[in-house]
Enzyme design. Structure first.
Site, PDB file in Angstrom:
ATOM      1  N   THR A   1     -42.585   8.129 -27.543  1.00 24.07           N
ATOM      2  CA  THR A   1     -43.728   7.313 -27.960  1.00 24.07           C
ATOM      3  C   THR A   1     -44.813   7.271 -26.907  1.00 24.07           C
ATOM      4  O   THR A   1     -46.005   7.300 -27.223  1.00 24.07           O
ATOM      5  CB  THR A   1     -43.263   5.879 -28.281  1.00 24.07           C
ATOM      6  OG1 THR A   1     -42.348   5.918 -29.365  1.00 24.07           O
ATOM      7  CG2 THR A   1     -44.434   4.995 -28.649  1.00 24.07           C
TER       8      THR A   1
ATOM      9  N   SER B   1     -37.500  11.091 -29.115  1.00 26.01           N
ATOM     10  CA  SER B   1     -36.197  10.955 -28.452  1.00 26.01           C
ATOM     11  C   SER B   1     -35.031  10.939 -29.426  1.00 26.01           C
ATOM     12  O   SER B   1     -33.873  11.134 -29.017  1.00 26.01           O
ATOM     13  CB  SER B   1     -36.165   9.707 -27.570  1.00 26.01           C
ATOM     14  OG  SER B   1     -36.137   8.530 -28.348  1.00 26.01           O
TER      15      SER B   1
ATOM     16  N   THR C   1     -38.014   5.805 -26.277  1.00 25.92           N
ATOM     17  CA  THR C   1     -37.143   4.655 -26.066  1.00 25.92           C
ATOM     18  C   THR C   1     -35.871   4.675 -26.910  1.00 25.92           C
ATOM     19  O   THR C   1     -34.871   4.068 -26.530  1.00 25.92           O
ATOM     20  CB  THR C   1     -37.895   3.347 -26.361  1.00 25.92           C
ATOM     21  OG1 THR C   1     -38.324   3.341 -27.727  1.00 25.92           O
ATOM     22  CG2 THR C   1     -39.092   3.193 -25.449  1.00 25.92           C
ATOM     23  N   ASP C   2     -35.893   5.352 -28.061  1.00 26.85           N
ATOM     24  CA  ASP C   2     -34.774   5.203 -28.997  1.00 26.85           C
ATOM     25  C   ASP C   2     -33.446   5.692 -28.432  1.00 26.85           C
ATOM     26  O   ASP C   2     -32.393   5.116 -28.719  1.00 26.85           O
ATOM     27  CB  ASP C   2     -35.085   5.926 -30.313  1.00 26.85           C
ATOM     28  CG  ASP C   2     -36.120   5.177 -31.143  1.00 26.85           C
ATOM     29  OD1 ASP C   2     -36.431   4.025 -30.797  1.00 26.85           O
ATOM     30  OD2 ASP C   2     -36.621   5.746 -32.124  1.00 26.85           O
TER      31      ASP C   2
END
Length: 331
Positions: A12, A55, A86-87
């Site tokens: 992101t 990710s 972030t995932d």
């Protein structure tokens, strides 16, 4: 002035809107740095675009690429910053913790909930503070920096999907925090530290089975041809429906008798598992090849198994590797 290598991977933080209306990685490593010109006063930075992925698409192959890049450049830099989505960042942080052990130099991951392309988001703050930590004299090991917190790679977990305070340190203190631009360290680098160790082998033949009430036991033999290890996310402190007289126990016994591993963990976010507490867990604990994750995070459990299986084909040795604490993953 310290020399830091930025490894950009997408996510992101590096995304732009697509014609279809979604977000996709499109900002390069050099462009990322251009959004935070203040970084030039902190340290000398080189940047590499290692790959550019959401990710969700980052896994063992990409973890190996990251480790290889850091290993090749380890002597040339004082630290490493990884810009990541972030995932799955907690999985990558855990993976690097096992694949790069005893690093006196910082290997620091960060990302953001909003793109750096937008104004007034968390992206620029997270990236700046990550470099601030990586270039400090207090930095060491695999860490994750997010929303003013520095978290051990084996203890980081994404606990919110949208908020800026997305990551938490699970059942362990944060390594450090930021108060504005002031870094306050809590856990200092061990002194002395053993020599750094790199590992590039992983075996992703690990399946995570989350129990739900009423689940049929015949799922377990279906997994056997494809996986060497099973992570059982059980209820509470751990156990199997029906205990030693249930169908689930019989199928798990077959799994273990065939030489495979089974690791019990819990669906509860904090405090870990303990199979010795209830009768539905005590008999399971005695099966050959059954281990307890104790207070490890789910991400650390899965990735540590991949790492252990990547080092050996011997079940006993894999069990030893898994149960040996690494980077404070078990306390």
């Amino acid at each position: 002035m310290k020399k830091i290598l930025l490894l950009a991977t997408g996510g992101t933080i590096a995304s732009k809107p697509t014609a279809a209306g979604g977000l996709a990685p499109a900002i390069t490593s050099e462009e990322l740095l251009s959004f935070v010109p203040e970084l030039a006063k902190l340290c000398e930075i080189d940047a590499v675009q290692l790959f550019s992925l959401d990710s969700t698409n980052v896994g063992p192959e990409q973890w190996q690429q990251l480790v290889h890049a850091i290993r090749q450049n380890y002597d040339a830099y004082d630290g490493f910053v990884i810009a990541h989505g972030t995932d799955t960042m907690a999985y990558t942080a855990a993976a690097l913790s096992y694949m790069i052990q005893n690093s006196a130099k910082p290997v620091v991951l960060t990302g953001s909930q909003k793109s750096i392309y937008n104004r007034d988001t968390d992206a620029r703050n997270n990236l700046y503070r990550t470099f601030l930590y990586a270039s400090s004299d207090f930095s060491w090991g695999v860490q994750l920096v997010f929303d003013n917190k520095v978290i051990l790679g084996t203890r980081a977990r994404k606990t919110r999907t949208k908020s800026f305070n997305a990551f938490s340190s699970i059942d362990y203190p944060e390594t450090a925090v930021f108060r504005d631009m002031r870094l306050i360290p809590f856990l200092r680098r061990p002194d002395p530290m053993p020599p750094v160790q790199f590992y590039e082998q992983l075996d992703p033949a690990v399946f995570v089975l989350r129990l739900v009430p009423g689940m049929r036991a015949d799922i377990i033999p279906l997994l056997a041809p494809h996986y060497r290890a099973l992570v059982v996310e059980s209820f509470g402190v751990g156990g199997l429906p029906g205990g030693e007289h249930g169908e689930m126990y019989a199928r798990l016994q077959d799994w273990c008798t065939s030489g495979r591993l089974a690791v019990f963990t819990t669906q509860v976010p904090h405090e870990g598992c303990d199979l010795a507490v209830y009768e539905v867990g005590r008999s399971v604990k005695e099966l050959p090849g059954v281990l307890e994750a104790k207070d490890m995070t789910p991400e650390a459990v899965a990735v540590k198994l991949m790492w252990a299986l990547g080092q050996t084909t011997d079940r006993a040795e894999a069990m030893r590797l898994f149960t040996t604490p690494v980077e404070w993953d078990i306390v």
